[in-house]
Write an enzyme that holds these catalytic residues in place. Structure first.
Site, PDB file in Angstrom:
ATOM      1  N   ASP A  28       0.795  -1.310  -0.401  1.00 58.40           N
ATOM      2  CA  ASP A  28       0.409  -0.271   0.213  1.00 58.40           C
ATOM      3  C   ASP A  28       0.043   1.585  -0.317  1.00 58.40           C
ATOM      4  O   ASP A  28       1.659   1.648   1.342  1.00 58.40           O
ATOM      5  CB  ASP A  28      -1.256   0.140   1.296  1.00 58.40           C
ATOM      6  CG  ASP A  28      -2.063  -1.481   1.767  1.00 58.40           C
ATOM      7  OD1 ASP A  28      -1.601  -1.885   0.894  1.00 58.40           O
ATOM      8  OD2 ASP A  28      -2.532  -1.114   2.075  1.00 58.40           O
ATOM      9  N   GLU A  59      -4.400   1.733  -2.756  1.00 57.29           N
ATOM     10  CA  GLU A  59      -5.580   2.786  -2.130  1.00 57.29           C
ATOM     11  C   GLU A  59      -5.477   3.463  -1.368  1.00 57.29           C
ATOM     12  O   GLU A  59      -6.254   3.985  -0.540  1.00 57.29           O
ATOM     13  CB  GLU A  59      -6.045   0.576  -1.453  1.00 57.29           C
ATOM     14  CG  GLU A  59      -5.096   1.031   0.068  1.00 57.29           C
ATOM     15  CD  GLU A  59      -6.317   0.220   1.312  1.00 57.29           C
ATOM     16  OE1 GLU A  59      -7.578   0.091   0.639  1.00 57.29           O
ATOM     17  OE2 GLU A  59      -5.781   0.338   2.042  1.00 57.29           O
ATOM     18  N   ASN A  60      -4.037   4.076  -0.651  1.00 64.57           N
ATOM     19  CA  ASN A  60      -4.214   5.006   0.091  1.00 64.57           C
ATOM     20  C   ASN A  60      -3.621   6.387  -0.595  1.00 64.57           C
ATOM     21  O   ASN A  60      -2.766   6.939   0.296  1.00 64.57           O
ATOM     22  CB  ASN A  60      -3.125   4.804   1.241  1.00 64.57           C
ATOM     23  CG  ASN A  60      -3.965   4.106   1.901  1.00 64.57           C
ATOM     24  OD1 ASN A  60      -3.348   2.629   2.015  1.00 64.57           O
ATOM     25  ND2 ASN A  60      -5.195   3.524   3.147  1.00 64.57           N
ATOM     26  N   ASN A  87     -10.276  -2.024   0.656  1.00 67.55           N
ATOM     27  CA  ASN A  87     -11.302  -0.461   0.863  1.00 67.55           C
ATOM     28  C   ASN A  87     -11.936   1.184   0.750  1.00 67.55           C
ATOM     29  O   ASN A  87     -12.312   1.081   0.985  1.00 67.55           O
ATOM     30  CB  ASN A  87     -11.564  -1.027   3.168  1.00 67.55           C
ATOM     31  CG  ASN A  87     -10.646  -0.913   2.682  1.00 67.55           C
ATOM     32  OD1 ASN A  87      -9.012  -1.166   3.094  1.00 67.55           O
ATOM     33  ND2 ASN A  87     -10.323   0.012   4.484  1.00 67.55           N
ATOM     34  N   HIS A  88     -10.311   1.460   0.467  1.00 66.02           N
ATOM     35  CA  HIS A  88     -10.280   3.039   0.656  1.00 66.02           C
ATOM     36  C   HIS A  88     -10.567   2.936  -1.037  1.00 66.02           C
ATOM     37  O   HIS A  88     -10.282   4.456  -1.876  1.00 66.02           O
ATOM     38  CB  HIS A  88      -9.346   3.838   1.118  1.00 66.02           C
ATOM     39  CG  HIS A  88      -9.359   3.580   2.281  1.00 66.02           C
ATOM     40  ND1 HIS A  88      -9.979   4.065   3.444  1.00 66.02           N
ATOM     41  CD2 HIS A  88      -8.033   3.033   3.328  1.00 66.02           C
ATOM     42  CE1 HIS A  88      -9.740   3.386   4.817  1.00 66.02           C
ATOM     43  NE2 HIS A  88      -8.474   3.182   4.112  1.00 66.02           N
ATOM     44  N   HIS A 169      -6.746  -8.451   0.227  1.00 60.21           N
ATOM     45  CA  HIS A 169      -6.808  -6.815   0.612  1.00 60.21           C
ATOM     46  C   HIS A 169      -7.750  -7.496   1.920  1.00 60.21           C
ATOM     47  O   HIS A 169      -8.562  -7.387   2.041  1.00 60.21           O
ATOM     48  CB  HIS A 169      -7.361  -6.028  -0.179  1.00 60.21           C
ATOM     49  CG  HIS A 169      -7.061  -4.448   0.778  1.00 60.21           C
ATOM     50  ND1 HIS A 169      -5.987  -4.176   0.187  1.00 60.21           N
ATOM     51  CD2 HIS A 169      -7.923  -3.969   1.270  1.00 60.21           C
ATOM     52  CE1 HIS A 169      -5.358  -3.057   0.610  1.00 60.21           C
ATOM     53  NE2 HIS A 169      -6.998  -2.322   1.718  1.00 60.21           N
ATOM     54  N   HIS A 196      -0.702  -2.585   6.729  1.00 64.61           N
ATOM     55  CA  HIS A 196       0.176  -1.560   6.335  1.00 64.61           C
ATOM     56  C   HIS A 196       1.701  -2.401   7.617  1.00 64.61           C
ATOM     57  O   HIS A 196       2.425  -1.700   7.473  1.00 64.61           O
ATOM     58  CB  HIS A 196       0.577  -0.082   7.037  1.00 64.61           C
ATOM     59  CG  HIS A 196      -1.153  -0.010   6.240  1.00 64.61           C
ATOM     60  ND1 HIS A 196      -1.199   1.621   6.185  1.00 64.61           N
ATOM     61  CD2 HIS A 196      -1.286  -0.479   5.015  1.00 64.61           C
ATOM     62  CE1 HIS A 196      -1.987   1.224   4.937  1.00 64.61           C
ATOM     63  NE2 HIS A 196      -2.174   0.990   3.938  1.00 64.61           N
TER      64      HIS A 196
HETATM   65 FE   FE2 Z   1      -3.673   0.097   2.879  1.00 65.78          FE
HETATM   66 FE   FE2 Z   2      -7.032  -1.490   3.198  1.00 65.89          FE
END
Ligand code: FE2
Ligand code: FE2
Length: 280
Positions: A28, A59-60, A87-88, A169, A196
């Site tokens: 990530d 995603e981040n 999820n983001h 994920h 993470h």
């Molecule tokens: Fe993440």
């Molecule tokens: Fe995530």
């Protein structure tokens, strides 16, 4: 060791056929500091590992939450072959049409069918075809459908490929470990993301699938999974709303290198844990 390219390509349709590849998977990417860390580390990693493919979880990428088309374009321009999400995915609205129009960025395959984007991608390099699947765990995460049933649909969608990398994920280690065993011998690699924090269990499972529960993140190790540590601590201490910003302390690139010589099999999986090089 160099392999005869033509022979690999001709033989690539058979299980166990030669299909040499090195797949670098990057955890990530958190915020601008994560993107810059990736850009600074990539020349070193390219020279060290000569990856055939580079896949990264993005995603981040946008300020710690979600990804914008500009961020994605930057990652592709840096040589990332496929971007996976989590999820983001939908934090930034401007990415929605991009997810539908760009075949090399994937969101979890077990999201609702009505949600923007797709869950699988196929890329080809040096005559080797790599399928990438993004799948979300169901524990503590909002994924519309079961990871363990939808993974079959996603794998079938890939068609004829030489290698398959699955980015699972998920929050729970149990779901990720189970997915590794479930897919052992059927895909090249199952790599975990989302927490993470890198885990110490990288290995090739008995039937030839490379596995790790979490590769970690590409971002500031001096924060709390990416967030400025004083803000994360204040939130936990006070139980009051706190504005989170991305930390800039101690950025590292975290990922894995999966080396393969046979179709849908890994020879090895090696953790890549690299501090951002000091500016020249
Ligand atoms: Fe993440
Ligand atoms: Fe995530």
């Amino acid at each position: 060791m160099s392999e005869p390219q033509a022979a690999e390509t001709e033989a690539s349709g058979r299980p166990g056929a030669r299909a040499a590849a090195r797949i670098l998977f990057v955890g990530d990417i958190v915020g601008g500091i994560g993107r810059q860390t990736l850009l600074d580390c990539l020349p070193v990693l390219r020279e060290r590992y000569q990856p055939t493919f580079i896949v990264a979880n993005g995603e981040n990428a946008a300020g710690g939450l979600g990804i914008t088309p500009k961020n994605a374009d930057q990652l592709f321009a840096a040589g990332i072959d496929v971007i996976t999400l989590g999820n983001h995915t939908y934090h930034r609205r401007e990415i929605y049409p991009y997810l539908d129009s760009n075949a090399a960025i994937v969101r979890p395959a077990n999201f609702l069918r009505s949600q923007p984007g797709r869950g699988t991608a196929v890329v080809e390099r040096d005559g080797v075809r790599l399928g990438v699947v993004n799948i979300s765990g169901n524990l503590y995460l909002r994924a519309g459908r079961s990871a363990f049933t939808e993974i079959e649909v996603a794998l079938a969608e890939l068609g004829e490929v030489d290698h398959v990398l699955v980015d699972v994920h998920a929050e729970a280690t149990s779901e990720k470990v189970a997915m590794g065993w479930h897919l052992d011998g059927r895909v090249t690699a199952v790599v975990g993301t989302h927490t993470h924090v890198p885990t110490a269990d990288a290995r090739v499972l008995p039937e030839g699938t490379a596995y790790i529960t979490d590769v970690g993140m590409t971002g500031p190790r001096g924060g709390v999974i990416g967030v400025k540590r004083e803000q994360a601590i204040a939130s936990l201490l006070t139980h009051m709303p706190v504005r989170f910003e991305t930390s800039d302390q101690d950025p590292w690139l975290m990922g894995v290198l999966v080396s393969c010589s046979e179709r849908l099999r890994a020879d090895s999986i090696e953790q890549v844990l690299m501090p951002r090089p000091a500016p020249a």
